[in-house]
Scaffold this motif. Structure first.
Motif, mmCIF file in Angstrom:
data_model
loop_
_atom_site.group_PDB
_atom_site.id
_atom_site.type_symbol
_atom_site.label_atom_id
_atom_site.label_comp_id
_atom_site.label_asym_id
_atom_site.label_seq_id
_atom_site.Cartn_x
_atom_site.Cartn_y
_atom_site.Cartn_z
ATOM 1 N N LEU A 1 0.812 -1.209 0.000
ATOM 2 C CA LEU A 1 0.000 0.000 0.000
ATOM 3 C C LEU A 1 0.854 1.272 0.000
ATOM 4 C CD1 LEU A 1 -2.855 -0.955 2.474
ATOM 5 C CD2 LEU A 1 -2.925 -0.911 -0.011
ATOM 6 N N SER A 2 2.157 1.127 0.129
ATOM 7 C CA SER A 2 3.017 2.302 0.135
ATOM 8 C C SER A 2 3.174 2.840 -1.276
ATOM 9 C CB SER A 2 4.398 1.927 0.686
ATOM 10 O OG SER A 2 5.291 3.014 0.554
ATOM 11 N N THR A 3 3.197 4.178 -1.394
ATOM 12 C CA THR A 3 3.378 4.768 -2.722
ATOM 13 C C THR A 3 4.828 4.691 -3.163
ATOM 14 O OG1 THR A 3 3.660 6.939 -1.714
ATOM 15 C CG2 THR A 3 1.448 6.350 -2.443
ATOM 16 N N HIS A 4 5.749 4.379 -2.250
ATOM 17 C CA HIS A 4 7.152 4.231 -2.609
ATOM 18 C C HIS A 4 7.523 2.749 -2.557
ATOM 19 C CE1 HIS A 4 7.101 8.516 -2.015
ATOM 20 N NE2 HIS A 4 8.376 8.620 -2.360
ATOM 21 N N PRO A 5 8.442 2.324 -3.410
ATOM 22 C CA PRO A 5 8.871 0.925 -3.376
ATOM 23 C C PRO A 5 9.616 0.639 -2.074
ATOM 24 C CG PRO A 5 9.576 2.046 -5.408
ATOM 25 C CD PRO A 5 9.115 3.098 -4.451
ATOM 26 N N PRO A 6 9.751 -0.635 -1.694
ATOM 27 C CA PRO A 6 10.535 -0.975 -0.509
ATOM 28 C C PRO A 6 11.966 -0.454 -0.655
ATOM 29 C CG PRO A 6 9.240 -2.856 -1.214
ATOM 30 C CD PRO A 6 9.097 -1.814 -2.278
ATOM 31 N N THR A 7 12.507 0.066 0.424
ATOM 32 C CA THR A 7 13.837 0.666 0.372
ATOM 33 C C THR A 7 14.892 -0.339 -0.066
ATOM 34 O OG1 THR A 7 13.196 2.187 2.137
ATOM 35 C CG2 THR A 7 15.548 1.927 1.732
ATOM 36 N N THR A 8 14.775 -1.581 0.373
ATOM 37 C CA THR A 8 15.775 -2.589 -0.003
ATOM 38 C C THR A 8 15.832 -2.776 -1.513
ATOM 39 O OG1 THR A 8 14.092 -4.289 0.401
ATOM 40 C CG2 THR A 8 15.649 -3.832 2.178
ATOM 41 N N GLU A 9 14.662 -2.757 -2.173
ATOM 42 C CA GLU A 9 14.642 -2.908 -3.632
ATOM 43 C C GLU A 9 15.302 -1.712 -4.304
ATOM 44 O OE1 GLU A 9 10.821 -3.729 -5.196
ATOM 45 O OE2 GLU A 9 10.396 -5.370 -3.795
ATOM 46 N N ARG A 10 15.048 -0.520 -3.783
ATOM 47 C CA ARG A 10 15.647 0.674 -4.379
ATOM 48 C C ARG A 10 17.152 0.667 -4.183
ATOM 49 N NH1 ARG A 10 12.241 5.794 -2.390
ATOM 50 N NH2 ARG A 10 13.475 6.782 -4.043
ATOM 51 N N LEU A 11 17.624 0.207 -3.020
ATOM 52 C CA LEU A 11 19.056 0.136 -2.767
ATOM 53 C C LEU A 11 19.738 -0.854 -3.711
ATOM 54 C CD1 LEU A 11 19.206 0.207 1.152
ATOM 55 C CD2 LEU A 11 19.839 2.016 -0.445
ATOM 56 N N GLN A 12 19.090 -1.956 -3.976
ATOM 57 C CA GLN A 12 19.652 -2.945 -4.894
ATOM 58 C C GLN A 12 19.812 -2.370 -6.292
ATOM 59 O OE1 GLN A 12 17.055 -6.327 -4.617
ATOM 60 N NE2 GLN A 12 17.749 -6.916 -2.575
ATOM 61 N N ARG A 13 18.802 -1.636 -6.737
ATOM 62 C CA ARG A 13 18.880 -1.015 -8.071
ATOM 63 C C ARG A 13 19.970 0.046 -8.125
ATOM 64 N NH1 ARG A 13 14.329 -1.276 -11.513
ATOM 65 N NH2 ARG A 13 14.722 0.874 -12.160
ATOM 66 N N LEU A 14 20.066 0.864 -7.076
ATOM 67 C CA LEU A 14 21.094 1.902 -7.044
ATOM 68 C C LEU A 14 22.496 1.284 -6.985
ATOM 69 C CD1 LEU A 14 19.393 4.439 -4.616
ATOM 70 C CD2 LEU A 14 19.863 4.796 -7.053
ATOM 71 N N THR A 15 22.627 0.176 -6.243
ATOM 72 C CA THR A 15 23.916 -0.495 -6.152
ATOM 73 C C THR A 15 24.357 -1.028 -7.510
ATOM 74 O OG1 THR A 15 23.491 -1.114 -3.858
ATOM 75 C CG2 THR A 15 25.202 -2.338 -5.028
ATOM 76 N N LYS A 16 23.416 -1.582 -8.261
ATOM 77 C CA LYS A 16 23.741 -2.077 -9.604
ATOM 78 C C LYS A 16 24.167 -0.950 -10.520
ATOM 79 C CE LYS A 16 20.652 -6.065 -9.382
ATOM 80 N NZ LYS A 16 19.447 -6.729 -9.971
ATOM 81 N N ARG A 17 23.536 0.243 -10.358
ATOM 82 C CA ARG A 17 23.901 1.367 -11.202
ATOM 83 C C ARG A 17 25.301 1.874 -10.860
ATOM 84 N NH1 ARG A 17 19.823 3.617 -14.396
ATOM 85 N NH2 ARG A 17 21.570 4.878 -15.110
#
Length: 351
Positions: A335-351
């Protein structure tokens, strides 16, 4: 000698020059049709073969249309079916389809797939194309007045010193200039409901709250947040959100009818959850934009990730129980309008 079969149907007669229904009776004998109201002959005698009969759809009334534009409406579907069968006329395609359970199930599956595909992919694609086709003035008009409304309720004058605000503005200048967008920075103290936060308005205004500035330990963390908010503006997420919300609202009202009723509100829940999904897609897109913009300024994208973790920790330690729930567990994540922080961190780490 065979007796003449007479069919009678009760219904309403509509004259070719008036839409006012007249209670009448339709009589068919020897394949010729008459419409009678009391002792008055309203139509006929007419050859039954020249009458156009609407296709049957469930138990909805049928229309028998005459050559002069008049028509007769009746709910006697069984009698109409016998009339047509006596002339060798078959049911229409719609009736044959809705009378077959197999076709009904196939149609239902196709409809569900079409609606889901349209909501999940069609509406976002159309909103994106429309948003970028509209002039930038459209986004500015949507954003105008929003900050004033927030200032009346959730935002207050910043308590950061003038020197600190000036220093941060100067620190942000290179990244704003590189974006090529008319970005305007604002600092505000936020009410408890917002807390440490930053957000971008469609007009190009980026607001940093005092709580967020104080939460950061390095300017690079704030630059990461700024890059993320610039991504929202560059990708016109505000305008796209408005277009998608409008399209979903129209679709929901069309499908569910009266949205004020309880049943309609329940039926609208999938649409609401889908709209939250759109917001998560925008966050991912803004994160990708931020990572690229930060790389161009030789700033590690991990700085944005560090700021996200600080926000996560601040949320967990907040005084309100309902805001301290673990956002990585259970249905609250969905229900959160933002994705889970762990998922965002994983994407940023890959970048």
């Amino acid at each position: 000698m065979n007796a003449t079969v007479v069919y009678e149907l009760a219904g309403s007669y509509f004259g070719g020059t008036s839409s006012r229904p007249v209670p009448a009776k339709l009589v068919v004998a020897d394949d010729r049709l008459r419409v009678i109201a009391g002792d008055d002959l309203l139509a006929g005698p007419l050859p039954l073969a020249e009458i156009v009969v609407s296709s049957r759809l469930g138990n909805t009334p049928r229309m028998l249309r005459f050559a002069d534009g008049a028509s007769f409406e009746t709910a006697g579907n069984a009698t109409v079916d016998r009339l047509l069968a006596g002339q060798g006329r078959r049911h229409g395609l719609v009736h044959r389809l809705e009378s077959s359970l197999r076709y009904v199930l196939v149609g239902l599956l196709v409809t569900i797939a079409f609606v889901w595909g349209g909501v999940r992919y069609g509406i976002p694609a159309l909103a994106e194309a429309t948003a970028f086709a509209l002039p930038e003035a459209a986004s500015r008009q949507i954003g105008e007045g929003v900050l004033e409304l927030l200032d009346d309720d959730l935002l207050f004058p910043s308590e950061l010193t003038a020197e600190e605000q000036a220093r941060l503005r100067q620190r942000f200048v290179p990244m704003i200039a590189a974006s090529g967008l008319p970005i305007r920075l604002e600092f505000r103290k936020a009410a408890r409901e917002l807390g440490a936060n930053a957000f971008a308005l469609p007009s190009g205004t980026v607001v940093f709250t005092d709580q967020l500035v104080k939460l950061a330990e390095h300017d690079e963390e704030l630059l990461g947040v700024l890059a993320h908010e610039i991504g929202h503006i560059d990708r016109r997420h505000g305008l796209r959100q408005v277009l998608q919300s409008s399209a979903l609202g129209l679709l929901t009202m069309t499908v569910t009818g009266d949205v004020s009723s309880v049943s309609s509100l329940i039926a609208a829940i999938p649409a609401i959850l889908t709209q939250l999904g759109y917001s998560r897609d925008f966050e991912y897109e803004a994160d990708d934009f931020a990572a690229e913009l930060m790389a161009n300024h030789r700033i590690d994208a991990a700085q944005l990730g560090t700021m996200l973790m600080r926000l996560e920790d601040a949320l967990r330690k907040c005084p309100e129980v309902e805001r301290c729930a673990d956002p990585e567990r259970g249905w609250t994540t969905y229900l959160s309008t933002h994705p889970p922080t762990t998922e965002r961190l994983q994407r940023l780490t890959k970048r």
